[in-house]
Design an enzyme around this catalytic site. Sequence first.
Site, PDB file in Angstrom:
ATOM      1  N   LYS A  45      18.676   4.402-111.147  1.00 18.35           N
ATOM      2  CA  LYS A  45      19.707   4.864-109.619  1.00 18.35           C
ATOM      3  C   LYS A  45      21.278   5.045-109.582  1.00 18.35           C
ATOM      4  O   LYS A  45      21.535   5.207-108.791  1.00 18.35           O
ATOM      5  CB  LYS A  45      19.884   3.297-109.224  1.00 18.35           C
ATOM      6  N   ASP A  74      13.069   7.461-104.742  1.00 20.35           N
ATOM      7  CA  ASP A  74      13.689   7.245-103.556  1.00 20.35           C
ATOM      8  C   ASP A  74      14.408   9.198-102.812  1.00 20.35           C
ATOM      9  O   ASP A  74      14.283   9.302-102.357  1.00 20.35           O
ATOM     10  CB  ASP A  74      15.151   6.425-104.110  1.00 20.35           C
ATOM     11  N   ASP A  93      15.901   3.398 -98.138  1.00 25.06           N
ATOM     12  CA  ASP A  93      15.940   4.892 -98.242  1.00 25.06           C
ATOM     13  C   ASP A  93      16.134   5.368 -96.783  1.00 25.06           C
ATOM     14  O   ASP A  93      15.096   4.617 -95.858  1.00 25.06           O
ATOM     15  CB  ASP A  93      14.934   5.083 -99.651  1.00 25.06           C
ATOM     16  N   THR A 138      14.151 -11.606-110.657  1.00 25.26           N
ATOM     17  CA  THR A 138      13.892 -10.419-111.492  1.00 25.26           C
ATOM     18  C   THR A 138      14.991 -10.462-111.877  1.00 25.26           C
ATOM     19  O   THR A 138      16.285 -10.737-110.440  1.00 25.26           O
ATOM     20  CB  THR A 138      13.456  -9.678-110.910  1.00 25.26           C
ATOM     21  N   THR A 140      16.634  -7.494-112.664  1.00 24.89           N
ATOM     22  CA  THR A 140      16.505  -6.234-112.273  1.00 24.89           C
ATOM     23  C   THR A 140      16.746  -5.765-110.507  1.00 24.89           C
ATOM     24  O   THR A 140      17.738  -5.038-110.619  1.00 24.89           O
ATOM     25  CB  THR A 140      14.658  -5.262-112.859  1.00 24.89           C
ATOM     26  N   MET A 288       5.542 -38.201-122.439  1.00 20.51           N
ATOM     27  CA  MET A 288       6.671 -38.144-121.594  1.00 20.51           C
ATOM     28  C   MET A 288       7.613 -38.178-121.601  1.00 20.51           C
ATOM     29  O   MET A 288       8.693 -38.531-122.357  1.00 20.51           O
ATOM     30  CB  MET A 288       6.772 -40.455-121.007  1.00 20.51           C
ATOM     31  N   CYS A 447      -0.308 -42.400-109.472  1.00 22.58           N
ATOM     32  CA  CYS A 447      -0.229 -41.541-110.203  1.00 22.58           C
ATOM     33  C   CYS A 447      -1.019 -41.566-111.329  1.00 22.58           C
ATOM     34  O   CYS A 447      -1.182 -41.139-112.445  1.00 22.58           O
ATOM     35  CB  CYS A 447       1.268 -41.856-110.638  1.00 22.58           C
TER      36      CYS A 447
HETATM   37  N1  3NM Z   1      11.363  -3.667-106.137  1.00 24.24           N
HETATM   38  P1  3NM Z   1      10.546  -6.003-113.683  1.00 24.24           P
HETATM   39  S1  3NM Z   1      11.606  -5.974-107.279  1.00 24.24           S
HETATM   40  C1  3NM Z   1      12.251  -1.775-108.358  1.00 24.24           C
HETATM   41  O1  3NM Z   1      10.694  -6.701-104.569  1.00 24.24           O
HETATM   42  C2  3NM Z   1      11.995  -3.093-108.020  1.00 24.24           C
HETATM   43  O2  3NM Z   1      10.773  -4.008-104.391  1.00 24.24           O
HETATM   44  C3  3NM Z   1      11.510  -4.518-105.900  1.00 24.24           C
HETATM   45  O3  3NM Z   1      11.701  -5.385-112.387  1.00 24.24           O
HETATM   46  C4  3NM Z   1      11.461  -4.764-104.777  1.00 24.24           C
HETATM   47  O4  3NM Z   1       9.355  -6.029-113.464  1.00 24.24           O
HETATM   48  C5  3NM Z   1      11.962  -4.390-108.248  1.00 24.24           C
HETATM   49  O5  3NM Z   1      11.811  -6.314-114.750  1.00 24.24           O
HETATM   50  C6  3NM Z   1      11.924  -4.494-109.953  1.00 24.24           C
HETATM   51  O6  3NM Z   1      10.770  -7.919-112.375  1.00 24.24           O
HETATM   52  C7  3NM Z   1      10.835  -5.653-111.060  1.00 24.24           C
END
Ligand code: 3NM
Length: 521
Positions: A45, A74, A93, A138, A140, A288, A447
Amino acid sequence: MSKPTVDYSVYLVTDSGLNHPSRTLLQSVEDSILGGVTLVQLREKDLDTPAFIDLARKVHEITKKHNVPLLINDNIEVALAIDTEGAHVGQDDISCTEARRLLGPNKILGISTGTPEEAQKALADGADYIGIGTCFMTQTKSPKRTLGPIGVRAILEALPKDHPLKTVVIGGIKRDNTRRVVEHSAGRNGRILDGVAVVTGIVSASDAKAASQDLLREFRTGYENASNYLQGQVSKEKKKSIDEVLQSFPQLLTTLREKAPLTHHISNYVVMNDTANATLALGGSPIMAPSASEAQDLSKVVSSVVLNIGTLTESFVECMLEAGKHANAQSKPVILDPVGAGATSLREATAARILNHVHVDIIKGNAGEISTISKIVGCDSESIAMRGVDSLGSGFTNPAAVVQALAKREKCVVAMTGKIDYVSDGVRTVAIENGHEYQGRITGSGCMIASSIGSFAAISTDDHFAAAVAGILALNLAGEHAAARDDVRGPGTFRAAFIDEIANLKPEQVVKEARIKAIQL
Ligand code: 3NM
Ligand code: MG
């Protein structure tokens, strides 16, 4: 050049920023291909186009050497400059139709989708595959919301089964959840994910090759299990008949008492003492422990886990998710008791959250709870259509069908307790008529049944249906025996006698007194 055929099984999406410091990005790519990655996307990116092209060229040399397609994230210009096998675009994009126009008909084109509508549009716009996400939280990306396997399934079900559009899931996919996601997201229309797309699970792993091998193995197992389930091949012949299940009870109870399996209960404040004592009386060992920080350690020593959502503080929920996740990783059975699901939106959301993150082996609930779970997982039409007042008091005109439909849908065992209890694994369905109305007059008897099922599941690891039947029978018979005692004069004395009678159960006597019948649907 015609369009390459693509194996989407394990799809590496790169990220230089998250790459493990012990190796270069190029090494990560090569190692992961050696481990089994079948498709690579270069996702950078922060690079300008010249630098992106430079890196892409180097990556492409590696992928070409191993005959694995490379897609560019992209930037279509980069894809065209290097002549990679294709590109991937996001919703924000360049449009899918424009990307297709630029790439021509013979390049692979994928697009990220997060809703059924986006998926259908991608199909109409000429995408070869869709990335379905974000599945789990995530680091990321910062997703606004996550789909979970149930959300992924809704997208798969919005696609025609036989259309060549392929699907991969993305977002928080790791070795430990891959199988679960693939199995659980399989659509009723027969659609199964074609692959898992992974960033950190591979690039941040200390060993990218091993991580890729694990992902490929888990994906394939999940895929195979999902297709078996969808084809209804859950081999009937291997399964014990109802009578055999009943006849296996004495051995199960005897083994349970010998082995005293340890069960991790995340139970609730109201019933915790009773569920622990019922477990002890039966012959099991309860622990527990409601703290998430010790769930992983516990998962190594316990034989099953019972998640009871009765006390809904965030820390209880965290512990349930953590304990469930580790139990799944170690193949220890997980029992979910969705206490009060449906009563509030928090309870419903929590049940959905658990079902989305944990593979649950046995769901135990009353009619209201099972109805809510059915709704959460999209078994809606079946249950709503069947709802009505009936003589059984379950709220369903055909409770056995509701239980069986949910079991089939969730690929687990479902036990619905009430005046009559129903248990199904999607293939075998039974009604159990034992029990005493006093059980409904003390708190926690439901339960306690979940806990009893938890102890039996630790013993009957290859047949959770038998575990659920045994767990219910044991407590219902104890309820009958307690209620029949002269010294029981009401709910209070019943409660104490109930624990006594659980401890007093004679395995053979339970078989004799059981009122259980198979239901053919
Ligand atoms: N796209 P990881 S989530 C690049 O939701 C990307 O479209 C996503 O990373 C989407 O495998 C994502 O580390 C990141 O969780 C995925
Ligand atoms: Mg994306």
